[in-house]
Design a protein around this motif. Structure first.
Motif, PDB file in Angstrom:
ATOM      1  N   ARG A  90       0.829  -1.215   0.000  1.00  0.00           N
ATOM      2  CA  ARG A  90       0.000   0.000   0.000  1.00  0.00           C
ATOM      3  C   ARG A  90       0.858   1.258   0.000  1.00  0.00           C
ATOM      4  NH1 ARG A  90      -1.143   4.016   3.033  1.00  0.00           N
ATOM      5  NH2 ARG A  90       0.040   3.112   4.771  1.00  0.00           N
ATOM      6  N   ALA A  91       1.642   1.449   1.063  1.00  0.00           N
ATOM      7  CA  ALA A  91       2.317   2.735   1.258  1.00  0.00           C
ATOM      8  C   ALA A  91       3.333   3.045   0.167  1.00  0.00           C
ATOM      9  CB  ALA A  91       2.973   2.767   2.638  1.00  0.00           C
ATOM     10  N   ALA A  92       4.060   2.037  -0.305  1.00  0.00           N
ATOM     11  CA  ALA A  92       5.041   2.303  -1.356  1.00  0.00           C
ATOM     12  C   ALA A  92       4.357   2.673  -2.666  1.00  0.00           C
ATOM     13  CB  ALA A  92       5.956   1.098  -1.552  1.00  0.00           C
ATOM     14  N   ALA A  93       3.207   2.081  -2.943  1.00  0.00           N
ATOM     15  CA  ALA A  93       2.448   2.450  -4.140  1.00  0.00           C
ATOM     16  C   ALA A  93       1.929   3.876  -4.037  1.00  0.00           C
ATOM     17  CB  ALA A  93       1.287   1.476  -4.340  1.00  0.00           C
ATOM     18  N   VAL A  94       1.472   4.246  -2.851  1.00  0.00           N
ATOM     19  CA  VAL A  94       1.027   5.626  -2.606  1.00  0.00           C
ATOM     20  C   VAL A  94       2.207   6.587  -2.767  1.00  0.00           C
ATOM     21  CG1 VAL A  94       0.237   7.186  -0.782  1.00  0.00           C
ATOM     22  CG2 VAL A  94      -0.922   4.987  -1.151  1.00  0.00           C
ATOM     23  N   LEU A  95       3.346   6.205  -2.214  1.00  0.00           N
ATOM     24  CA  LEU A  95       4.555   7.027  -2.347  1.00  0.00           C
ATOM     25  C   LEU A  95       4.891   7.264  -3.818  1.00  0.00           C
ATOM     26  CD1 LEU A  95       7.265   8.231  -1.116  1.00  0.00           C
ATOM     27  CD2 LEU A  95       8.196   5.925  -1.435  1.00  0.00           C
ATOM     28  N   LEU A  96       4.835   6.212  -4.626  1.00  0.00           N
ATOM     29  CA  LEU A  96       5.162   6.354  -6.044  1.00  0.00           C
ATOM     30  C   LEU A  96       4.170   7.280  -6.741  1.00  0.00           C
ATOM     31  CD1 LEU A  96       7.071   5.442  -8.323  1.00  0.00           C
ATOM     32  CD2 LEU A  96       5.427   3.589  -8.801  1.00  0.00           C
ATOM     33  N   ALA A  97       2.909   7.200  -6.371  1.00  0.00           N
ATOM     34  CA  ALA A  97       1.910   8.095  -6.965  1.00  0.00           C
ATOM     35  C   ALA A  97       2.194   9.546  -6.597  1.00  0.00           C
ATOM     36  CB  ALA A  97       0.511   7.693  -6.506  1.00  0.00           C
ATOM     37  N   ASP A  98       2.470   9.792  -5.331  1.00  0.00           N
ATOM     38  CA  ASP A  98       2.754  11.160  -4.895  1.00  0.00           C
ATOM     39  C   ASP A  98       4.017  11.698  -5.563  1.00  0.00           C
ATOM     40  OD1 ASP A  98       0.535  11.088  -3.258  1.00  0.00           O
ATOM     41  OD2 ASP A  98       1.666  10.684  -1.419  1.00  0.00           O
ATOM     42  N   ALA A  99       5.027  10.830  -5.687  1.00  0.00           N
ATOM     43  CA  ALA A  99       6.272  11.244  -6.325  1.00  0.00           C
ATOM     44  C   ALA A  99       6.063  11.514  -7.808  1.00  0.00           C
ATOM     45  CB  ALA A  99       7.342  10.179  -6.123  1.00  0.00           C
ATOM     46  N   ALA A 100       5.239  10.697  -8.464  1.00  0.00           N
ATOM     47  CA  ALA A 100       4.956  10.902  -9.883  1.00  0.00           C
ATOM     48  C   ALA A 100       4.286  12.250 -10.105  1.00  0.00           C
ATOM     49  CB  ALA A 100       4.075   9.771 -10.413  1.00  0.00           C
ATOM     50  N   VAL A 101       3.353  12.606  -9.234  1.00  0.00           N
ATOM     51  CA  VAL A 101       2.699  13.917  -9.336  1.00  0.00           C
ATOM     52  C   VAL A 101       3.739  15.031  -9.218  1.00  0.00           C
ATOM     53  CG1 VAL A 101       1.092  15.505  -8.214  1.00  0.00           C
ATOM     54  CG2 VAL A 101       0.452  13.105  -8.558  1.00  0.00           C
ATOM     55  N   LEU A 102       4.610  14.924  -8.224  1.00  0.00           N
ATOM     56  CA  LEU A 102       5.632  15.952  -8.018  1.00  0.00           C
ATOM     57  C   LEU A 102       6.595  16.046  -9.201  1.00  0.00           C
ATOM     58  CD1 LEU A 102       6.595  15.390  -4.263  1.00  0.00           C
ATOM     59  CD2 LEU A 102       5.274  17.291  -5.226  1.00  0.00           C
ATOM     60  N   ALA A 103       6.900  14.891  -9.801  1.00  0.00           N
ATOM     61  CA  ALA A 103       7.873  14.860 -10.899  1.00  0.00           C
ATOM     62  C   ALA A 103       7.239  15.157 -12.255  1.00  0.00           C
ATOM     63  CB  ALA A 103       8.556  13.497 -10.945  1.00  0.00           C
ATOM     64  N   GLY A 104       5.917  15.250 -12.293  1.00  0.00           N
ATOM     65  CA  GLY A 104       5.244  15.506 -13.560  1.00  0.00           C
ATOM     66  C   GLY A 104       5.186  14.295 -14.468  1.00  0.00           C
ATOM     67  N   VAL A 105       5.226  13.098 -13.898  1.00  0.00           N
ATOM     68  CA  VAL A 105       5.111  11.859 -14.678  1.00  0.00           C
ATOM     69  C   VAL A 105       3.655  11.417 -14.618  1.00  0.00           C
ATOM     70  CG1 VAL A 105       5.924   9.494 -14.964  1.00  0.00           C
ATOM     71  CG2 VAL A 105       7.469  11.236 -14.032  1.00  0.00           C
ATOM     72  N   ARG A 106       2.939  11.526 -15.705  1.00  0.00           N
ATOM     73  CA  ARG A 106       1.500  11.297 -15.662  1.00  0.00           C
ATOM     74  C   ARG A 106       1.116   9.809 -15.761  1.00  0.00           C
ATOM     75  NH1 ARG A 106      -1.784  15.047 -15.146  1.00  0.00           N
ATOM     76  NH2 ARG A 106      -3.457  13.603 -15.744  1.00  0.00           N
ATOM     77  N   ARG A 107       1.876   9.019 -16.507  1.00  0.00           N
ATOM     78  CA  ARG A 107       1.465   7.634 -16.760  1.00  0.00           C
ATOM     79  C   ARG A 107       1.924   6.736 -15.618  1.00  0.00           C
ATOM     80  NH1 ARG A 107      -1.961   4.314 -18.202  1.00  0.00           N
ATOM     81  NH2 ARG A 107      -1.781   3.040 -20.100  1.00  0.00           N
ATOM     82  N   TYR A 108       0.977   5.986 -15.049  1.00  0.00           N
ATOM     83  CA  TYR A 108       1.250   5.122 -13.905  1.00  0.00           C
ATOM     84  C   TYR A 108       0.519   3.802 -14.121  1.00  0.00           C
ATOM     85  CZ  TYR A 108       1.650   3.959  -8.824  1.00  0.00           C
ATOM     86  OH  TYR A 108       1.924   3.373  -7.608  1.00  0.00           O
TER      87      TYR A 108
END
Length: 224
Positions: A90-108
């Motif tokens: 759970r938490a690592a997947a959430v972390l990756l989503a939050d990081a993707a938003v910050l980095a401007g990476v839209r595709r997940y």
């Protein structure tokens, strides 16, 4: 295409990394254990050692800079208890989503599991119930983000050779599916941005991978 795979040493992740690099894409695999670096290098994947249970979204976002897509294929793994199902699945997947938003990476792309999206059945094994609960929470969090996400929920996983043919639907997956075919579907999903916003159940079946992914995208487009 530049793709970052979280859980880069996992069985699906390594198969995906080899597929992507074999067709000319650039892949970074995030791994916790430095001993796994050599395996990824042999696959053609660039290893990056980082602990997803210890980073902040800002820390991880730095490592996602320039990526076209991220894939969450990490997992606490067999033998781990309920606590690590939460901190990794759970938490690592959430972390990756939050990081993707910050980095401007839209595709997940999220590698989820059969049974996610519903409460664990009564009497389920405690560890399995914790796993399904964690994956459900991760999926729901991702779906609430402003990202071009696709959630893939494979049936029971096997190490049999891939058949190149699958069943990809919005209904509950039944049966099993080789990890090799899961990786092939993930690669195909990366090529079809119209699959963003879909939750797809995957099992072995009669339809060639590329056709199954194209059909899923067409059905979504037609439903608009």
């Amino acid at each position: 295409m530049y793709v970052v795979i979280a859980g880069g040493h996992g069985k699906i992740a390594r198969r995906l990394g080899r597929l992507l690099t074999g067709r000319g894409d650039t892949v970074t695999g995030l791994v916790r254990n430095p001993a796994h670096r050599e395996d990824l290098l042999a696959d053609g994947t660039s290893p990056l050692v980082c602990d997803l249970e210890a980073l902040t979204p800002a820390d991880l976002a730095v490592h996602l800079a320039g990526a076209d897509a991220v894939v969450f294929a990490a997992g606490a793994g067999p033998g781990s208890g309920a606590a690590r199902k939460d901190t990794v699945d759970r938490a690592a997947a959430v972390l990756l989503a939050d990081a993707a938003v910050l980095a401007g990476v839209r595709r997940y792309l999220m590698v989820s599991t059969r049974g996610a999206g519903s409460p664990p059945p009564a009497g389920a094994d405690e560890t399995w119930a914790a796993y399904v609960t964690a994956k459900t929470a991760a999926d729901e969090y991702l779906m609430a983000q402003d990202l071009d996400w696709t959630v893939l929920r494979p049936a029971a996983l096997t190490d049999e050779p891939g058949a190149g043919a699958v069943r990809l639907t919005a209904g509950r997956s039944v049966g099993d599916v080789p990890r090799e075919d899961v990786a092939a579907v993930l690669a195909a999903l990366l090529d079809v941005p119209e699959t963003a916003g879909l939750v797809l159940e995957l099992a072995g079946g009669p339809e060639p991978v590329a056709e199954a992914v194209a059909r899923a995208a067409a059905e979504r487009t037609g439903a608009r």
